[in-house]
Design an enzyme around this catalytic site. Structure first.
Site, PDB file in Angstrom:
ATOM      1  N   LYS A  87     -25.671 -17.886  19.178  1.00 25.97           N
ATOM      2  CA  LYS A  87     -25.264 -18.788  18.086  1.00 25.97           C
ATOM      3  C   LYS A  87     -24.260 -18.119  17.162  1.00 25.97           C
ATOM      4  O   LYS A  87     -23.946 -18.623  16.096  1.00 25.97           O
ATOM      5  CB  LYS A  87     -26.499 -19.209  17.282  1.00 25.97           C
ATOM      6  CG  LYS A  87     -27.557 -19.918  18.098  1.00 25.97           C
ATOM      7  CD  LYS A  87     -28.802 -20.191  17.228  1.00 25.97           C
ATOM      8  CE  LYS A  87     -29.992 -20.552  18.088  1.00 25.97           C
ATOM      9  NZ  LYS A  87     -31.259 -20.409  17.364  1.00 25.97           N
ATOM     10  N   ARG A 109     -28.418  -1.208  25.012  1.00 27.83           N
ATOM     11  CA  ARG A 109     -27.299  -1.250  25.974  1.00 27.83           C
ATOM     12  C   ARG A 109     -26.316  -2.299  25.469  1.00 27.83           C
ATOM     13  O   ARG A 109     -26.710  -3.404  25.068  1.00 27.83           O
ATOM     14  CB  ARG A 109     -27.788  -1.627  27.369  1.00 27.83           C
ATOM     15  CG  ARG A 109     -26.625  -1.918  28.316  1.00 27.83           C
ATOM     16  CD  ARG A 109     -27.039  -2.002  29.750  1.00 27.83           C
ATOM     17  NE  ARG A 109     -27.394  -0.691  30.270  1.00 27.83           N
ATOM     18  CZ  ARG A 109     -27.599  -0.445  31.567  1.00 27.83           C
ATOM     19  NH1 ARG A 109     -27.478  -1.412  32.455  1.00 27.83           N
ATOM     20  NH2 ARG A 109     -27.915   0.771  31.979  1.00 27.83           N
TER      21      ARG A 109
HETATM   22  N1   CP Z   1     -28.455   3.057  36.626  1.00 26.98           N
HETATM   23  C1   CP Z   1     -28.494   2.003  35.798  1.00 26.98           C
HETATM   24  O1   CP Z   1     -28.091   2.064  34.625  1.00 26.98           O
HETATM   25  O2   CP Z   1     -28.995   0.865  36.380  1.00 26.98           O
HETATM   26  P1   CP Z   1     -29.235  -0.513  35.610  1.00 26.98           P
HETATM   27  O3   CP Z   1     -27.880  -1.070  35.270  1.00 26.98           O
HETATM   28  O4   CP Z   1     -30.007  -1.385  36.575  1.00 26.98           O
HETATM   29  O5   CP Z   1     -30.022  -0.218  34.363  1.00 26.98           O
END
Ligand code: CP
Length: 308
Positions: A87, A109
């Site tokens: 959003k 991440r």
């Molecule tokens: N090696 C690794 O980072 O795998 P993923 O993207 O599945 O987390």
């Protein structure tokens, strides 16, 4: 208790050799725990950890969640596909809202290089980089070098070839830093279009011929061709890439000495690595995954002890 020199794990670049050795020694202890009938310890009871993943992941996300649960932490998971980021909420607002719920550590991440560094400047929790774009993936490099140490007894003096799409790889950069800090010799190999122009400045050897790279090394860490990050055409076809740079069992059998094959996953089977090589006795790919949980337990445990 021995401590890490850092409050956050943003990249291998920031760690000292002593930090890495401390993480390995702590991971040794947790690996023993993981092999016991009861695989859980109370070390992070009352610590709350948020795993926030703005990019897809299988191994890293599951491995962190398992590591956190084995340490008895309270865990919350967040992914963009089901969140209010859709959003238009900013990264800082998202994370501040999560922190308002009294979260102590954030595993993140993100597709943008530097996103975890931005968070670390603005919020008080411990931040762990679970991969930021094409920049760093520190826990992957720690579990990779730990797996080399476990298989060969040491990393020091070993010859490691990192093969494939170096240009788009956060695993490559973190591995180069970790291997060099631990005294390994590093070579990169791939098509010239997939090698960054500055790569020699990092003190690595560059080799374009895959057969020479394999003859040189003790360990080949094979990287995925990251088609999702490639805006241009870097080679003629996947078939041609597999022919010139793909690692097959036949290629491994033709070498004068056995070498170890690693891959961070996910594997493009039949492109950078054939199934008969990935599943051969040369491969320690599933050992890497197993070691990932112990390494991430060690990182979480050690960072939880650093509050200043
Ligand atoms: N090696 C690794 O980072 O795998 P993923 O993207 O599945 O987390």
């Amino acid at each position: 208790m021995s401590r890490l020199s850092q409050k956050h794990l943003l990249g291998i670049k920031d760690l000292t050799e002593k930090d890495i050795e401390l993480i390995f020694e702590t991971a040794d202890t947790f690996k023993d725990v993981l092999n016991r009938p009861i695989k859980k310890v109370p070390s992070l009871r009352d610590v709350t950890i948020a795993n926030i993943f703005f990019e897809n992941s299988t191994r890293t996300r599951l491995s962190f969640e398992l590591a956190e649960k084995r340490l008895s932490a309270d865990v919350v998971n967040f992914s963009t596909s089901t969140s209010s980021v859709k959003k238009g909420e900013t990264l800082l607002d998202t994370v501040n809202n999560i922190l308002a719920m009294k979260v102590d550590m954030v595993v993140m991440r993100h597709a943008s290089p530097g996103a975890p560094h931005f968070l670390a400047r603005h919020i008080n929790a411990n931040i762990i980089n679970a991969g930021d774009g094409t920049h760093e993936h520190p826990t992957q490099a720690l579990l990779d070098t730990y797996s080399i140490r476990e298989t060969l007894g040491t990393v020091t003096g070993k010859r490691v070839a990192i093969i494939g799409d170096i240009l788009h790889s956060r695993v490559a950069l973190s591995n180069i830093f970790a291997l060099q800090k631990l005294g390994a010799k590093v070579l990169v190999c791939g098509p010239p279009t997939l090698l960054p122009k500055f790569i020699k400045n990092l003190g690595v050897q560059v080799e374009l011929d895959i057969n020479k790279a394999l003859e040189w090394c003790d360990v080949a860490n094979v990287l995925r061709i990251q088609l999702e990050r490639q805006q241009l055409k870097y080679f003629s076809s996947l078939r041609e890439y597999a022919l010139y740079y793909g690692i097959t069992k036949a290629r491994l059998d033709s070498l004068k000495k056995p070498i170890i094959i690693m891959h961070p996953g996910p594997i493009n089977r039949g492109i950078e690595l054939s199934s008969d090589a990935a599943d051969s006795a040369h491969s320690i790919i599933l050992d890497q995954v197993e070691n990932g949980v112990a390494i991430r337990m060690a990182v979480l445990y050690l960072l939880a002890g650093v509050t200043a």
